[in-house]
Scaffold this motif. Structure first.
Motif, PDB file in Angstrom:
ATOM      1  N   GLN A  80       1.363  -1.038  -0.100  1.00  0.00           N
ATOM      2  CA  GLN A  80      -0.339   0.120   0.083  1.00  0.00           C
ATOM      3  C   GLN A  80       1.051   1.297  -0.121  1.00  0.00           C
ATOM      4  N   SER A  81       1.977   1.193   0.447  1.00  0.00           N
ATOM      5  CA  SER A  81       2.978   2.499   0.203  1.00  0.00           C
ATOM      6  C   SER A  81       3.580   2.291  -0.710  1.00  0.00           C
ATOM      7  N   ASP A  82       3.322   1.394  -1.514  1.00  0.00           N
ATOM      8  CA  ASP A  82       4.429   1.633  -3.141  1.00  0.00           C
ATOM      9  C   ASP A  82       6.344   0.755  -2.338  1.00  0.00           C
ATOM     10  N   SER A  83       6.027  -0.098  -2.440  1.00  0.00           N
ATOM     11  CA  SER A  83       7.284  -0.549  -1.670  1.00  0.00           C
ATOM     12  C   SER A  83       7.918   0.504  -0.826  1.00  0.00           C
ATOM     13  N   TYR A  84       7.426   1.379  -0.052  1.00  0.00           N
ATOM     14  CA  TYR A  84       7.760   2.087   0.875  1.00  0.00           C
ATOM     15  C   TYR A  84       8.268   3.500   0.866  1.00  0.00           C
ATOM     16  N   GLY A  85       7.660   3.765  -0.769  1.00  0.00           N
ATOM     17  CA  GLY A  85       7.996   4.885  -1.492  1.00  0.00           C
ATOM     18  C   GLY A  85       6.998   6.275  -1.509  1.00  0.00           C
ATOM     19  N   ASP A  86       6.308   5.898  -0.183  1.00  0.00           N
ATOM     20  CA  ASP A  86       5.035   6.447   0.153  1.00  0.00           C
ATOM     21  C   ASP A  86       5.565   7.735   1.444  1.00  0.00           C
TER      22      ASP A  86
END
Length: 379
Positions: A80-86
């Protein structure tokens, strides 16, 4: 004369011992901040939770199994975090210490610990803060009321905290004598124990009324027979070949349900009409899903109508309502959080009331709980 001299020496010796003991105590108290300096290291080098766990063994074990511990490493969050990108997500899932912070920021170390000990307990003055008064083993800020307030949890859970405040305001207006529970009172069950159970300091610590660090999603009722989820039913008059059944839903939780604003969580109401022998004649489902912003509002009664075909009315003996909670957590199975069965027709004189109890027990057997316990379960 000799007796007086001995008495004076005895008094002098007692004074020396007294001053020695006082000095030792003062030395210990003065050096407490030096005993575990690694615990109070400032950002960006804050301590790992396993350091705290060396003394606070029970709290550490509870935290290890909690959603706080898994807030970063869960597969759901990674997706859900875009692979920790958010970055916005990271400020709550791996935050730097939140105490006194004007703005939340994400840390870049000890990421696998998610929301760890220092996230909540380390102050800008490099002290460990908490709600109790104890014999300290490091620099402390004791008796801090912040740890008894919902505002602590609201630092990250801002949506829930806002609803909690609104619910409290409405209740105060309608019933000033009634109080609602804080986040801690529901999600950190109370327990009496020592905070330190290892090393020297376990011997100078007393038991306190403390709270578990499980951060469970389950309310902690005083009476298992009192359900936090309240459902009333009405069987209405037929209209246009339809037989309406109304359920009126309310709950005692001071925020909306399902209790999540990111990710996936559902509450499903299964409303069934059954024959005398238990056959399902018709079943309808009402779903509240966080994924689609569908919630049960707090502090109000909500009505929902289900329209069944009139053709099954003559065969119908029971109205059954089962409520389940489901999540996308791979470690969490669907859970029955409410079950009720009522008789709405009397089509047979051979009816045995014990049949209801037997059927209910079968329905909840997989949960290993009694029917009364099932009525008050986790959301």
């Amino acid at each position: 004369m000799l007796e007086l001299h001995c008495s004076a020496e005895s008094t002098s010796m007692k004074n020396v011992l007294t001053y020695f003991l006082l000095g030792a105590i003062l030395l210990i108290l003065n050096s407490c901040s030096l005993l575990h300096r690694e615990v109070v290291r400032a950002t960006p080098n804050t301590a790992q939770s396993q350091i705290c766990g060396k003394c606070h063994v029970k709290e550490y074990r509870e935290w290890q199994q909690s959603a706080h511990r898994n807030s970063y490493i869960s597969d759901d969050f990674k997706e859900q975090s875009d692979s920790y990108g958010d970055e916005e997500c990271l400020t709550c899932h791996v935050p730097n210490p939140i105490y006194g912070a004007e703005e939340l920021t994400a840390r870049n170390h000890n990421l696998n610990e998610g929301i760890n000990c220092v996230t909540c307990h380390l102050t800008p003055e490099q002290k460990i803060a908490g709600p109790l008064s104890v014999f300290p083993a490091h620099a402390t800020n004791m008796n801090d009321p912040f740890y008894r307030r919902s505002a602590l949890c609201g630092t990250c859970h801002d949506e829930h905290f806002e609803q909690w405040e609104q619910t409290m305001e409405l209740i105060n207006q309608s019933n000033p004598k009634k109080t609602i529970l804080s986040c801690q009172e529901c999600h950190m069950p109370q327990i009496r124990r020592k905070l330190i159970t290892q090393g020297f300091f376990q011997y100078v610590h007393q038991e306190h009324e403390a709270r578990k660090h499980t951060f469970t999603g389950s309310p902690a009722p005083n009476n298992k027979r009192d359900s936090w989820l309240l459902i009333e039913t009405e069987v209405l008059s037929e209209t246009n070949a339809k037989w309406p059944v109304r359920i009126i839903v309310s709950h005692d939780i001071p925020h909306a349900l399902p209790a999540v604003y990111y990710g996936f969580k559902e509450i499903d109401f299964f409303v069934s009409l059954k024959s005398l022998d238990g056959q399902i004649l018709d079943e309808q489902v009402l779903t509240f899903s966080s994924e689609y912003d569908e919630y049960i509002a707090p502090n109000k009664k909500s009505k929902y109508d289900f329209y069944f075909p009139s053709s099954i009315k003559a065969q119908t003996e029971f109205l059954e309502i089962e409520v389940k909670r489901s999540t996308n957590n791979v470690d969490s199975d669907d859970k029955i959080i409410y079950f009720n069965k009522r008789r709405i027709h009397h089509v047979s004189s051979d009816f045995d009331p014990d049949d209801i109890i037997d059927t209910l027990k079968e329905a909840v057997a997989d949960t290993h709980e009694t029917p009364e316990e099932t009525l008050q379960s986790s959301y």
